[in-house]
Design a protein around this motif. Sequence first.
Motif, PDB file in Angstrom:
ATOM      1  N   GLY A 183     -55.538   2.682 -26.112  1.00  0.00           N
ATOM      2  CA  GLY A 183     -55.701   1.267 -25.767  1.00  0.00           C
ATOM      3  C   GLY A 183     -54.607   0.444 -26.413  1.00  0.00           C
ATOM      4  N   HIS A 184     -53.990  -0.425 -25.630  1.00  0.00           N
ATOM      5  CA  HIS A 184     -52.950  -1.307 -26.155  1.00  0.00           C
ATOM      6  C   HIS A 184     -53.502  -2.720 -26.309  1.00  0.00           C
ATOM      7  CE1 HIS A 184     -49.494  -4.200 -25.381  1.00  0.00           C
ATOM      8  NE2 HIS A 184     -49.212  -3.670 -26.556  1.00  0.00           N
ATOM      9  N   SER A 185     -53.303  -3.323 -27.492  1.00  0.00           N
ATOM     10  CA  SER A 185     -53.663  -4.724 -27.728  1.00  0.00           C
ATOM     11  C   SER A 185     -55.141  -4.955 -27.391  1.00  0.00           C
ATOM     12  CB  SER A 185     -52.714  -5.623 -26.927  1.00  0.00           C
ATOM     13  OG  SER A 185     -52.711  -6.924 -27.444  1.00  0.00           O
ATOM     14  N   MET A 186     -55.458  -5.796 -26.429  1.00  0.00           N
ATOM     15  CA  MET A 186     -56.861  -5.994 -26.052  1.00  0.00           C
ATOM     16  C   MET A 186     -57.532  -4.665 -25.707  1.00  0.00           C
ATOM     17  SD  MET A 186     -58.331  -8.207 -22.828  1.00  0.00           S
ATOM     18  CE  MET A 186     -57.952  -6.951 -21.584  1.00  0.00           C
ATOM     19  N   VAL A 224     -65.674  10.363 -27.568  1.00  0.00           N
ATOM     20  CA  VAL A 224     -64.243  10.233 -27.830  1.00  0.00           C
ATOM     21  C   VAL A 224     -63.706  11.519 -28.449  1.00  0.00           C
ATOM     22  CG1 VAL A 224     -62.445   8.859 -28.950  1.00  0.00           C
ATOM     23  CG2 VAL A 224     -64.599   7.771 -28.263  1.00  0.00           C
ATOM     24  N   ASP A 225     -62.636  12.038 -27.868  1.00  0.00           N
ATOM     25  CA  ASP A 225     -61.960  13.206 -28.427  1.00  0.00           C
ATOM     26  C   ASP A 225     -61.016  12.738 -29.523  1.00  0.00           C
ATOM     27  OD1 ASP A 225     -61.857  15.923 -28.356  1.00  0.00           O
ATOM     28  OD2 ASP A 225     -61.491  16.022 -26.207  1.00  0.00           O
ATOM     29  N   LYS A 226     -59.928  12.096 -29.111  1.00  0.00           N
ATOM     30  CA  LYS A 226     -59.011  11.487 -30.078  1.00  0.00           C
ATOM     31  C   LYS A 226     -58.720  10.058 -29.638  1.00  0.00           C
ATOM     32  CE  LYS A 226     -56.759  15.465 -32.126  1.00  0.00           C
ATOM     33  NZ  LYS A 226     -55.494  16.204 -32.280  1.00  0.00           N
ATOM     34  N   LEU A 227     -58.513   9.207 -30.631  1.00  0.00           N
ATOM     35  CA  LEU A 227     -58.368   7.775 -30.376  1.00  0.00           C
ATOM     36  C   LEU A 227     -56.968   7.320 -30.759  1.00  0.00           C
ATOM     37  CD1 LEU A 227     -59.958   5.118 -29.683  1.00  0.00           C
ATOM     38  CD2 LEU A 227     -60.463   4.942 -32.128  1.00  0.00           C
ATOM     39  N   ILE A 228     -56.299   6.608 -29.836  1.00  0.00           N
ATOM     40  CA  ILE A 228     -54.962   6.075 -30.103  1.00  0.00           C
ATOM     41  C   ILE A 228     -54.993   4.573 -29.844  1.00  0.00           C
ATOM     42  CG2 ILE A 228     -52.528   6.086 -29.419  1.00  0.00           C
ATOM     43  CD1 ILE A 228     -54.081   9.121 -28.399  1.00  0.00           C
ATOM     44  N   VAL A 229     -54.609   3.797 -30.852  1.00  0.00           N
ATOM     45  CA  VAL A 229     -54.636   2.334 -30.771  1.00  0.00           C
ATOM     46  C   VAL A 229     -53.206   1.821 -30.904  1.00  0.00           C
ATOM     47  CG1 VAL A 229     -55.552   0.218 -31.792  1.00  0.00           C
ATOM     48  CG2 VAL A 229     -56.955   2.311 -31.797  1.00  0.00           C
ATOM     49  N   ALA A 230     -52.749   1.098 -29.901  1.00  0.00           N
ATOM     50  CA  ALA A 230     -51.352   0.632 -29.868  1.00  0.00           C
ATOM     51  C   ALA A 230     -51.254  -0.846 -30.233  1.00  0.00           C
ATOM     52  CB  ALA A 230     -50.743   0.887 -28.486  1.00  0.00           C
ATOM     53  N   ASP A 231     -50.659  -1.091 -31.379  1.00  0.00           N
ATOM     54  CA  ASP A 231     -50.264  -2.409 -31.883  1.00  0.00           C
ATOM     55  C   ASP A 231     -51.380  -3.451 -31.891  1.00  0.00           C
ATOM     56  OD1 ASP A 231     -47.772  -3.304 -33.138  1.00  0.00           O
ATOM     57  OD2 ASP A 231     -47.954  -4.990 -31.773  1.00  0.00           O
ATOM     58  N   ILE A 232     -52.498  -3.065 -32.464  1.00  0.00           N
ATOM     59  CA  ILE A 232     -53.586  -4.020 -32.718  1.00  0.00           C
ATOM     60  C   ILE A 232     -54.433  -3.439 -33.850  1.00  0.00           C
ATOM     61  CG2 ILE A 232     -55.261  -3.048 -31.069  1.00  0.00           C
ATOM     62  CD1 ILE A 232     -54.764  -6.766 -31.169  1.00  0.00           C
ATOM     63  N   GLY A 233     -54.952  -4.302 -34.705  1.00  0.00           N
ATOM     64  CA  GLY A 233     -55.831  -3.852 -35.778  1.00  0.00           C
ATOM     65  C   GLY A 233     -57.263  -4.284 -35.510  1.00  0.00           C
ATOM     66  N   PRO A 234     -58.195  -3.865 -36.364  1.00  0.00           N
ATOM     67  CA  PRO A 234     -59.597  -4.238 -36.169  1.00  0.00           C
ATOM     68  C   PRO A 234     -59.940  -5.638 -36.681  1.00  0.00           C
ATOM     69  CG  PRO A 234     -59.389  -2.675 -37.995  1.00  0.00           C
ATOM     70  CD  PRO A 234     -58.009  -2.863 -37.429  1.00  0.00           C
ATOM     71  N   LYS A 235     -58.921  -6.352 -37.214  1.00  0.00           N
ATOM     72  CA  LYS A 235     -59.180  -7.661 -37.823  1.00  0.00           C
ATOM     73  C   LYS A 235     -59.280  -8.777 -36.769  1.00  0.00           C
ATOM     74  CE  LYS A 235     -54.281  -8.865 -38.455  1.00  0.00           C
ATOM     75  NZ  LYS A 235     -53.220  -9.165 -39.429  1.00  0.00           N
ATOM     76  N   TYR A 236     -59.628  -9.972 -37.266  1.00  0.00           N
ATOM     77  CA  TYR A 236     -59.649 -11.175 -36.428  1.00  0.00           C
ATOM     78  C   TYR A 236     -58.217 -11.684 -36.222  1.00  0.00           C
ATOM     79  CZ  TYR A 236     -59.919 -16.161 -35.365  1.00  0.00           C
ATOM     80  OH  TYR A 236     -59.722 -17.402 -34.803  1.00  0.00           O
ATOM     81  N   TYR A 237     -57.907 -12.088 -34.991  1.00  0.00           N
ATOM     82  CA  TYR A 237     -56.614 -12.706 -34.681  1.00  0.00           C
ATOM     83  C   TYR A 237     -56.858 -14.113 -34.147  1.00  0.00           C
ATOM     84  CZ  TYR A 237     -54.443  -8.065 -34.969  1.00  0.00           C
ATOM     85  OH  TYR A 237     -53.995  -6.851 -35.409  1.00  0.00           O
ATOM     86  N   PRO A 238     -56.244 -15.132 -34.742  1.00  0.00           N
ATOM     87  CA  PRO A 238     -56.399 -16.480 -34.189  1.00  0.00           C
ATOM     88  C   PRO A 238     -55.779 -16.580 -32.798  1.00  0.00           C
ATOM     89  CG  PRO A 238     -54.829 -16.480 -36.025  1.00  0.00           C
ATOM     90  CD  PRO A 238     -55.385 -15.091 -35.933  1.00  0.00           C
TER      91      PRO A 238
END
Length: 255
Positions: free
Chosen positions: A83-86, A102-116
């Motif tokens: 998943g990228h961003s959103m 889920v087998d393996k998870l790949i997250v592209a350029d976003i963290g689990p934090k809050y973004y204004p």
Amino acid sequence: MPQLSYKTFGEGEPLIILHGLFGSLDNWITLAKKFADNYKVYIVDQRNHGLSFHDDAWDYDLMAEDLCEFMSTEQLDKAHLIGHSMGGKTVMNFAVKYPEKVDKLIVADIGPKYYPVHHTTIIKALYSIDVNALSSRNEADEQMQKLISEFGVRQFLLKNLQRDGDSFRWKMNLDVIAKNIEEVGKALNQNATYAQPTLFIRGGKSDYIQDGDFNTIHSIFPKSKIETIAGAGHWLHAEKPAEFFQLVTEFLANE
């Protein structure tokens, strides 16, 4: 519930890819075809984007449920997820809720934090275009230039413009996105956890994942590793596709 719009390539273990805000599955076709040498790749339009259904309700809980429903319809018990961003926030929410899927998870350029909220100029630029009066895409680009100087960003956004008879229309549900834009920045539950292998890939020129975010990432995703693609911005998969492909391929291949 309506089915999400999607395309598939290749055969093998399932790999599902989710785009970011204002994006669509079209952004991922080139890379999907490369991944298809080893996987059955599903590129999917999330709700209110691309050719998927429009709905007044739009948040990460719903998008995670959309993904669950999609996997059920496609008879997929388990899949690798990118998943990228959103889309990254969607797959993080999904993994926490349905780790067994889920087998393996790949997250592209976003963290689990809050973004204004930081998409105000883009939304303003999109609304500055009178789609009913447009005669061409170039005209839309000219109108958008007043607010967005970067050619690449305008081209990315204008992929959402679809000819409809003699006029144009937005494929995405712009009104709902604008009204609920706060939802896009929402943080993952900070007490959540997903204990399986996870790869975070950030762009070296992007500020979405900062060094100070590593502790939060590792607390929620204890088996995560974070890689950086030098010279890439937020759209790292489009800017540095070969580097992105290599990082993902190596991660998926490792037991």
